[in-house]
Design a protein around this motif. Structure first.
Motif, PDB file in Angstrom:
ATOM      1  N   MET A 196       0.839  -1.286  -0.117  1.00  0.00           N
ATOM      2  CA  MET A 196      -0.098   0.024   0.026  1.00  0.00           C
ATOM      3  C   MET A 196       0.801   1.349   0.075  1.00  0.00           C
ATOM      4  O   MET A 196       1.870   1.331   0.704  1.00  0.00           O
ATOM      5  N   TRP A 197       0.607   2.308  -0.858  1.00  0.00           N
ATOM      6  CA  TRP A 197       1.389   3.446  -0.770  1.00  0.00           C
ATOM      7  C   TRP A 197       1.294   4.278   0.261  1.00  0.00           C
ATOM      8  O   TRP A 197       0.221   4.827   0.580  1.00  0.00           O
ATOM      9  N   ASN A 198       2.451   4.677   0.895  1.00  0.00           N
ATOM     10  CA  ASN A 198       2.423   5.916   1.933  1.00  0.00           C
ATOM     11  C   ASN A 198       3.614   6.476   1.881  1.00  0.00           C
ATOM     12  O   ASN A 198       4.732   6.077   1.105  1.00  0.00           O
ATOM     13  N   GLU A 199       4.049   7.517   2.579  1.00  0.00           N
ATOM     14  CA  GLU A 199       5.125   8.375   2.537  1.00  0.00           C
ATOM     15  C   GLU A 199       6.253   7.718   3.194  1.00  0.00           C
ATOM     16  O   GLU A 199       7.487   8.274   2.980  1.00  0.00           O
ATOM     17  N   THR A 200       5.908   6.938   4.246  1.00  0.00           N
ATOM     18  CA  THR A 200       7.015   6.486   5.121  1.00  0.00           C
ATOM     19  C   THR A 200       7.563   5.022   4.592  1.00  0.00           C
ATOM     20  O   THR A 200       8.663   4.906   5.174  1.00  0.00           O
ATOM     21  N   ARG A 201       6.622   4.331   4.168  1.00  0.00           N
ATOM     22  CA  ARG A 201       6.908   3.083   3.940  1.00  0.00           C
ATOM     23  C   ARG A 201       6.530   2.461   2.636  1.00  0.00           C
ATOM     24  O   ARG A 201       5.143   2.228   2.613  1.00  0.00           O
ATOM     25  N   ASP A 202       7.263   2.543   1.422  1.00  0.00           N
ATOM     26  CA  ASP A 202       6.752   2.131   0.204  1.00  0.00           C
ATOM     27  C   ASP A 202       7.249   1.196  -0.434  1.00  0.00           C
ATOM     28  O   ASP A 202       8.415   1.072  -0.705  1.00  0.00           O
TER      29      ASP A 202
ATOM     30  N   PRO B 227      -7.519   2.392  -1.320  1.00  0.00           N
ATOM     31  CA  PRO B 227      -8.835   2.408  -0.794  1.00  0.00           C
ATOM     32  C   PRO B 227      -8.723   1.819   0.774  1.00  0.00           C
ATOM     33  O   PRO B 227      -9.596   1.925   1.465  1.00  0.00           O
ATOM     34  N   LEU B 228      -7.687   1.425   0.986  1.00  0.00           N
ATOM     35  CA  LEU B 228      -7.177   0.826   2.334  1.00  0.00           C
ATOM     36  C   LEU B 228      -6.385   1.796   3.122  1.00  0.00           C
ATOM     37  O   LEU B 228      -5.829   1.448   4.037  1.00  0.00           O
ATOM     38  N   ILE B 229      -6.359   3.076   2.788  1.00  0.00           N
ATOM     39  CA  ILE B 229      -5.682   3.906   3.405  1.00  0.00           C
ATOM     40  C   ILE B 229      -6.094   4.196   4.609  1.00  0.00           C
ATOM     41  O   ILE B 229      -5.364   4.616   5.823  1.00  0.00           O
ATOM     42  N   GLY B 230      -7.476   3.905   4.943  1.00  0.00           N
ATOM     43  CA  GLY B 230      -7.939   3.941   6.482  1.00  0.00           C
ATOM     44  C   GLY B 230      -7.487   2.898   7.386  1.00  0.00           C
ATOM     45  O   GLY B 230      -7.683   2.955   8.649  1.00  0.00           O
ATOM     46  N   VAL B 231      -7.147   1.672   6.783  1.00  0.00           N
ATOM     47  CA  VAL B 231      -6.697   0.655   7.671  1.00  0.00           C
ATOM     48  C   VAL B 231      -5.229   0.328   7.650  1.00  0.00           C
ATOM     49  O   VAL B 231      -4.685  -0.797   7.901  1.00  0.00           O
TER      50      VAL B 231
ATOM     51  N   LEU C 282      -2.824  -2.715   9.009  1.00  0.00           N
ATOM     52  CA  LEU C 282      -1.855  -3.772   8.198  1.00  0.00           C
ATOM     53  C   LEU C 282      -0.424  -3.559   8.469  1.00  0.00           C
ATOM     54  O   LEU C 282       0.287  -4.768   8.239  1.00  0.00           O
ATOM     55  N   LYS C 283      -0.020  -2.448   8.900  1.00  0.00           N
ATOM     56  CA  LYS C 283       1.379  -2.351   9.317  1.00  0.00           C
ATOM     57  C   LYS C 283       1.583  -3.384  10.785  1.00  0.00           C
ATOM     58  O   LYS C 283       2.435  -4.029  10.795  1.00  0.00           O
TER      59      LYS C 283
ATOM     60  N   PHE D  25     -16.285  -1.530  -0.214  1.00  0.00           N
ATOM     61  CA  PHE D  25     -16.349  -2.331   0.607  1.00  0.00           C
ATOM     62  C   PHE D  25     -14.770  -2.710   1.044  1.00  0.00           C
ATOM     63  O   PHE D  25     -14.751  -3.462   2.089  1.00  0.00           O
ATOM     64  N   ALA D  26     -13.771  -2.208   0.839  1.00  0.00           N
ATOM     65  CA  ALA D  26     -12.516  -2.306   0.792  1.00  0.00           C
ATOM     66  C   ALA D  26     -12.210  -2.140   2.325  1.00  0.00           C
ATOM     67  O   ALA D  26     -11.459  -3.207   2.906  1.00  0.00           O
TER      68      ALA D  26
END
Length: 211
Positions: A1-7, A23-27, A31-32, A194-195
């Motif tokens: 999942m894309w993010n600025e700290t761990r890609d 769409p999984l940005i909220g979870v 996941l981490k 639904f993700a």
């Protein structure tokens, strides 16, 4: 999942999807935590930004089949609930005249539709990009079938449901397309709406089954 700290995505893949949000940005934090546990029993990760195209057409139409094969690299599967694969795509049977085509790697949105739609334009057929409405999630581990079985009514025994097949079903209240990749690994196509729910309820289902 894309993010600025761990890609984990390669720079080239990130570049073509820089304006997209998972769409999984909220979870992401959930996941981490799951990833940090390093459990061999169950793991979940997103396969983000796949090109997804819904295709309708008639297998009896030779022009449609030829145009499809010329563009995608394989013929659309005729047998129910099966998967055809080419170098860059897999093609999931959804119905006698309907398929979902997925890219095997992240690509800029709309690439396949832009290629395929003109090719089948003279046929009684359609190709519609649906990538923004779905995501692909991969799950694996020694208890993955147990986790899936908690919310999916399909018989997942590997003698009945194995690589080369696919099926539309539900995971609790989330509609899914389930694809077995190996004995202990599956991919799921999940609606974007639904993700977040899907991720949370699957992690909850896995909690009591995994160390």
């Amino acid at each position: 999942m894309w993010n600025e700290t761990r890609d984990p995505m390669p720079l080239a893949e990130r570049a073509v999807n820089v304006n997209l949000e998972s769409p999984l940005i909220g979870v992401e934090d959930l996941l981490k935590v799951q990833d940090a546990r390093g459990s061999k029993a169950f793991a979940m990760r997103e396969q983000p930004f796949r090109d997804l195209v819904n295709v309708r057409g008639e297998l009896s139409d030779a022009a449609f089949v030829e145009a499809f094969e010329r563009t995608v690299g394989c013929r659309p599967p005729a047998a129910p609930n099966t998967v055809a694969r080419s170098a860059n795509y897999d093609v999931l049977w959804l119905g006698p005249d309907e398929w979902l085509v997925r890219s095997s790697a992240p690509v800029p949105a709309g690439v396949l539709e832009a290629k395929l739609a003109p090719e089948i334009g003279e046929c009684y057929a359609a190709a519609v990009d649906v990538g923004s409405g779905y995501t692909v999630v991969e799950v694996e581990g020694t208890r993955v079938r147990d986790v899936l079985s908690r919310g999916c009514p399909l018989d997942l025994h590997p003698s009945l449901f194995k690589p080369g097949q696919c099926a539309q079903s539900l995971y609790f209240k989330a509609s899914i397309v389930l694809i077995p990749i190996a004995a202990d690994r599956y991919e799921l196509v999940v609606r974007r709406s639904f993700a977040d729910y899907f991720c949370r309820i699957m992690l909850d289902a896995a909690a009591s089954l995994t160390p």
